[in-house]
Design a protein around this motif. Sequence first.
Motif, PDB file in Angstrom:
ATOM      1  N   TYR A  74       0.846  -1.195   0.000  1.00 42.27           N
ATOM      2  CA  TYR A  74       0.000   0.000   0.000  1.00 42.27           C
ATOM      3  C   TYR A  74       0.880   1.242   0.000  1.00 42.27           C
ATOM      4  CZ  TYR A  74      -3.657   3.316   1.263  1.00 42.27           C
ATOM      5  OH  TYR A  74      -4.529   4.381   1.256  1.00 42.27           O
ATOM      6  N   ASP A  75       0.562   2.181  -0.881  1.00 39.96           N
ATOM      7  CA  ASP A  75       1.320   3.414  -1.041  1.00 39.96           C
ATOM      8  C   ASP A  75       0.733   4.479  -0.115  1.00 39.96           C
ATOM      9  OD1 ASP A  75       2.505   5.771  -1.847  1.00 39.96           O
ATOM     10  OD2 ASP A  75       2.214   5.430  -3.990  1.00 39.96           O
ATOM     11  N   GLU A  76       1.398   4.679   1.047  1.00 38.16           N
ATOM     12  CA  GLU A  76       0.905   5.641   2.027  1.00 38.16           C
ATOM     13  C   GLU A  76       0.986   7.069   1.507  1.00 38.16           C
ATOM     14  OE1 GLU A  76      -0.526   5.113   4.806  1.00 38.16           O
ATOM     15  OE2 GLU A  76      -0.116   3.000   5.262  1.00 38.16           O
ATOM     16  N   ASN A  78       0.672   8.274  -1.589  1.00 36.44           N
ATOM     17  CA  ASN A  78      -0.393   8.597  -2.542  1.00 36.44           C
ATOM     18  C   ASN A  78      -1.752   8.019  -2.154  1.00 36.44           C
ATOM     19  OD1 ASN A  78       1.164   9.941  -4.868  1.00 36.44           O
ATOM     20  ND2 ASN A  78       2.348   8.073  -4.508  1.00 36.44           N
ATOM     21  N   ARG A  79      -1.765   7.290  -1.032  1.00 38.81           N
ATOM     22  CA  ARG A  79      -2.999   6.661  -0.549  1.00 38.81           C
ATOM     23  C   ARG A  79      -3.630   5.797  -1.643  1.00 38.81           C
ATOM     24  NH1 ARG A  79      -5.292  12.325   1.979  1.00 38.81           N
ATOM     25  NH2 ARG A  79      -3.513  12.730   3.349  1.00 38.81           N
ATOM     26  N   ALA A  80      -2.827   4.883  -2.162  1.00 40.52           N
ATOM     27  CA  ALA A  80      -3.281   4.037  -3.272  1.00 40.52           C
ATOM     28  C   ALA A  80      -2.747   2.621  -3.109  1.00 40.52           C
ATOM     29  CB  ALA A  80      -2.815   4.616  -4.601  1.00 40.52           C
ATOM     30  N   THR A  81      -3.545   1.653  -3.491  1.00 38.69           N
ATOM     31  CA  THR A  81      -3.089   0.266  -3.472  1.00 38.69           C
ATOM     32  C   THR A  81      -2.245  -0.022  -4.710  1.00 38.69           C
ATOM     33  OG1 THR A  81      -5.018  -0.551  -4.678  1.00 38.69           O
ATOM     34  CG2 THR A  81      -5.203  -0.425  -2.272  1.00 38.69           C
ATOM     35  N   GLY A 200       3.674  14.169  -0.860  1.00 36.55           N
ATOM     36  CA  GLY A 200       2.654  13.935   0.163  1.00 36.55           C
ATOM     37  C   GLY A 200       1.612  15.017   0.278  1.00 36.55           C
ATOM     38  N   ALA A 203      -0.918  14.635  -2.619  1.00 33.09           N
ATOM     39  CA  ALA A 203      -1.553  13.338  -2.877  1.00 33.09           C
ATOM     40  C   ALA A 203      -3.067  13.455  -2.724  1.00 33.09           C
ATOM     41  CB  ALA A 203      -1.014  12.291  -1.898  1.00 33.09           C
TER      42      ALA A 203
END
Length: 204
Positions: A74-76, A78-81, A200, A203
């Motif tokens: 999980y990409d913290e 960009n808040r994306a899986t 960040g 994002a």
Amino acid sequence: MNEFFQTLKTQRWDDHRYYHHSRINQSLHLISALSFLVAYGLVFVNPAWAALLAWCVSMTTRQAGHFFFEPRGYDEVNRATDEYKEAIKVGYNIRRKIVLMAVWVALPAVLWFAPSLGGLIQPAVGLQGYVEDVGMAWFCLGVVGLLFRVGQLWATQGLMQGLAWGFKILTDPFHDVLLYWRSPFYLLRGQLIDPMEHVGSQAH
């Protein structure tokens, strides 16, 4: 032209923020970019050897960075899986890259067992001739791979997306040198992951 450059800017930004968190990956992209620039110069002298350099050094270092060192969780930032990022990737995602690299690996074997490609080309004479034929086959693969994806993007997302991506790919070596030349220094300091503080705050 404004739309083209805005599309290009967005593609470059998304490519960096989504797929280049690892400092090792960034450093390998720097090596890849520098060798691609040499290959660009060599293509006017000997396209076969330019392709050999591009595929054996530039592409292997670049893809090794993505396959082995880029985080896939999980990409913290960009808040994306990872699944989401693979689905929206404009260029070659992991699945497409596996297909492309499989063809790359297969071509030397094809030329070894069918030197004339069924009468399409003059059979190579000697080891050097075989190597140069492999180089030309890889050169053609690069051109076809580029045009094929541009065509796909044109059909699915519009001509502007396809043209911008094609231009991005051709100019990535120049851009990557400017973007990642500091990465080896960060790596030597022990920083394995780019904190991406510049990303960040933007994002979604």
